[in-house]
Design an enzyme around this catalytic site. Sequence first.
Site, PDB file in Angstrom:
ATOM      1  N   SER A  78      -1.159   3.765  -3.916  1.00 43.68           N
ATOM      2  CA  SER A  78      -0.786   3.472  -4.931  1.00 43.68           C
ATOM      3  C   SER A  78      -0.623   4.781  -6.062  1.00 43.68           C
ATOM      4  O   SER A  78       0.322   4.430  -6.460  1.00 43.68           O
ATOM      5  CB  SER A  78      -2.421   3.775  -5.767  1.00 43.68           C
ATOM      6  OG  SER A  78      -3.686   2.163  -4.739  1.00 43.68           O
ATOM      7  N   ASN A 157      -0.070  -7.827   1.942  1.00 45.89           N
ATOM      8  CA  ASN A 157      -1.133  -7.210   2.458  1.00 45.89           C
ATOM      9  C   ASN A 157      -2.326  -8.784   3.214  1.00 45.89           C
ATOM     10  O   ASN A 157      -3.085  -8.457   3.275  1.00 45.89           O
ATOM     11  CB  ASN A 157      -1.544  -6.355   1.606  1.00 45.89           C
ATOM     12  CG  ASN A 157      -1.911  -7.331   0.355  1.00 45.89           C
ATOM     13  OD1 ASN A 157      -0.573  -6.814  -0.194  1.00 45.89           O
ATOM     14  ND2 ASN A 157      -2.538  -6.695   0.049  1.00 45.89           N
ATOM     15  N   GLN A 185       1.282  -2.386   4.616  1.00 42.95           N
ATOM     16  CA  GLN A 185       0.726  -2.649   5.760  1.00 42.95           C
ATOM     17  C   GLN A 185       2.165  -2.678   7.055  1.00 42.95           C
ATOM     18  O   GLN A 185       1.450  -3.304   8.475  1.00 42.95           O
ATOM     19  CB  GLN A 185       0.708  -3.988   5.218  1.00 42.95           C
ATOM     20  CG  GLN A 185      -0.343  -4.568   4.301  1.00 42.95           C
ATOM     21  CD  GLN A 185      -1.814  -4.057   4.725  1.00 42.95           C
ATOM     22  OE1 GLN A 185      -1.915  -4.431   5.831  1.00 42.95           O
ATOM     23  NE2 GLN A 185      -2.727  -3.576   3.778  1.00 42.95           N
ATOM     24  N   SER A 205      -0.136   4.553   3.647  1.00 47.57           N
ATOM     25  CA  SER A 205      -1.385   4.847   3.033  1.00 47.57           C
ATOM     26  C   SER A 205      -1.954   5.317   4.425  1.00 47.57           C
ATOM     27  O   SER A 205      -1.946   4.077   5.403  1.00 47.57           O
ATOM     28  CB  SER A 205      -1.855   4.032   2.717  1.00 47.57           C
ATOM     29  OG  SER A 205      -3.177   4.749   2.734  1.00 47.57           O
ATOM     30  N   ALA A 206      -2.524   6.877   4.954  1.00 46.64           N
ATOM     31  CA  ALA A 206      -2.729   6.992   6.136  1.00 46.64           C
ATOM     32  C   ALA A 206      -4.060   5.873   6.808  1.00 46.64           C
ATOM     33  O   ALA A 206      -4.398   5.413   7.723  1.00 46.64           O
ATOM     34  CB  ALA A 206      -3.909   8.372   6.067  1.00 46.64           C
ATOM     35  N   HIS A 207      -4.787   5.327   5.810  1.00 46.48           N
ATOM     36  CA  HIS A 207      -6.513   4.691   6.176  1.00 46.48           C
ATOM     37  C   HIS A 207      -5.987   3.328   6.406  1.00 46.48           C
ATOM     38  O   HIS A 207      -6.971   2.432   7.316  1.00 46.48           O
ATOM     39  CB  HIS A 207      -7.240   4.227   5.411  1.00 46.48           C
ATOM     40  CG  HIS A 207      -7.168   3.849   4.068  1.00 46.48           C
ATOM     41  ND1 HIS A 207      -7.479   2.224   3.655  1.00 46.48           N
ATOM     42  CD2 HIS A 207      -6.188   4.081   2.640  1.00 46.48           C
ATOM     43  CE1 HIS A 207      -7.369   2.199   2.600  1.00 46.48           C
ATOM     44  NE2 HIS A 207      -6.062   2.302   1.334  1.00 46.48           N
ATOM     45  N   THR A 243      -3.678  21.725  -4.786  1.00 46.21           N
ATOM     46  CA  THR A 243      -4.180  22.046  -3.476  1.00 46.21           C
ATOM     47  C   THR A 243      -4.383  21.162  -2.316  1.00 46.21           C
ATOM     48  O   THR A 243      -4.560  20.165  -2.711  1.00 46.21           O
ATOM     49  CB  THR A 243      -5.237  23.241  -3.667  1.00 46.21           C
ATOM     50  OG1 THR A 243      -5.142  23.709  -4.500  1.00 46.21           O
ATOM     51  CG2 THR A 243      -5.874  23.647  -2.158  1.00 46.21           C
ATOM     52  N   CYS A 330      -8.731  -4.958  -2.908  1.00 51.54           N
ATOM     53  CA  CYS A 330      -8.589  -4.314  -4.169  1.00 51.54           C
ATOM     54  C   CYS A 330      -8.449  -5.670  -5.279  1.00 51.54           C
ATOM     55  O   CYS A 330      -9.047  -5.505  -6.885  1.00 51.54           O
ATOM     56  CB  CYS A 330      -7.384  -3.908  -4.815  1.00 51.54           C
ATOM     57  SG  CYS A 330      -6.618  -2.734  -3.976  1.00 51.54           S
TER      58      CYS A 330
END
Length: 383
Positions: A78, A157, A185, A205-207, A243, A330
């Site tokens: 996002s 998605n 996706q 997106s990693a997840h 960081t 979402c």
Amino acid sequence: MNRFLYKRQVYLDNNATTRVSKSVRRVVMRVLKYNWGNPSSGYYMGKRAARIIERARQQVADSINAHSHEIYFTGCASESNNAALITLSNHFYPKKKKIISTPIEHPSIMNTLEFLQTQGVVVQYCPVDRYGFISIKELETLIDEETFLICCMFANNEIGTIQNIKEVSAFAKSQNVLVLSDCVQALGKVPVDVKDLGVDYATFSAHKLYGPKGVGALYAKISSPLEPFIHGGHQEEGMRAGTESVHNIAGFGVACKDVKNLIAYSEKTRLLKEQFIKQLKVIKPDILINSPTDNCLPNTVSITFPNINSKELMMMLDYNGIAVSSGSACSSQLNKPSHVLKAIGLSDKEATETLRISFGKETSERDIRYTIKVIDNYLALIK
Ligand code: PLP
């Protein structure tokens, strides 16, 4: 109620998120335990953390055929979508004013475009057909000398539609217009080669591919415009201060190392999906399949169950330990018909009778049989 009392737990919502894989978990834990130095510090601990980030950057880049200098880590996709749209608008506006997009984008695109419109940016949506495909002919009618960007997702998605991004990019290049593609996706389900697709920007997106939550990436082709999107320190080439989440970034890298295996495995997922649809049609012949047969994510199917409220169906499945979704994660809490389903022509009623099922690498034939049995029992009950 204790959910673990259920006979089975079946997770069929892999487009919402995926279970973190063992290899990712291992590296995340190791970095948290041993490599907690600040990557900006000039001493050994910091340098070691910085090296971990650069290794992950290379792994992410390799998985999409990019150069590591073209990858910027973010907190989620996002953020990547916001960053690309907002910085590009800042860069071009008011010289050029227009973005062309599609009406089936993820809310992180749709709502950012809505915001940009309040700032004077003109947004036009290219209509999609019954299965969510855009056409170049429609794009041709919308594009003009005011246009600076075409924003079109690679894979949807909710319904799984895979757009012909290569064709979109070739057309955009011919008009001197940039392309941003949300590839969230697609990565890990179908090959994503940013050079072959010809896009200027892409987001990840990693997840969604068995990596950790809280880390995403923005691909920006070398020499394409990009401006700082979080101001502060020098991190991420000065584009995104703060960081770095070293453990999450390391986990993202390891997840991307597995992309080839995931894609090889997705053929099995596609067969499971076909098997599921076939069995479902036997017990409920009037279902509507909203996902295209070809050019679709192998794991995704959107199904309308005429005269059955999808929220009730979802709750019943949940009661039996089966996790599915009625639209995207979402927007499923919003109690509004999905904008994607509306855009492909479903009525409000049909949209509220629709479930999204998304299989994953852990889905088994037994899961499918169990889900069909639970649905069959429910249909008999409400007859
Ligand atoms: N784009 C698409 C197509 C998605 O499916 C999602 C997540 O559902 C996102 C963007 C946002 O990803 P994130 O959860 O990393 O913000």
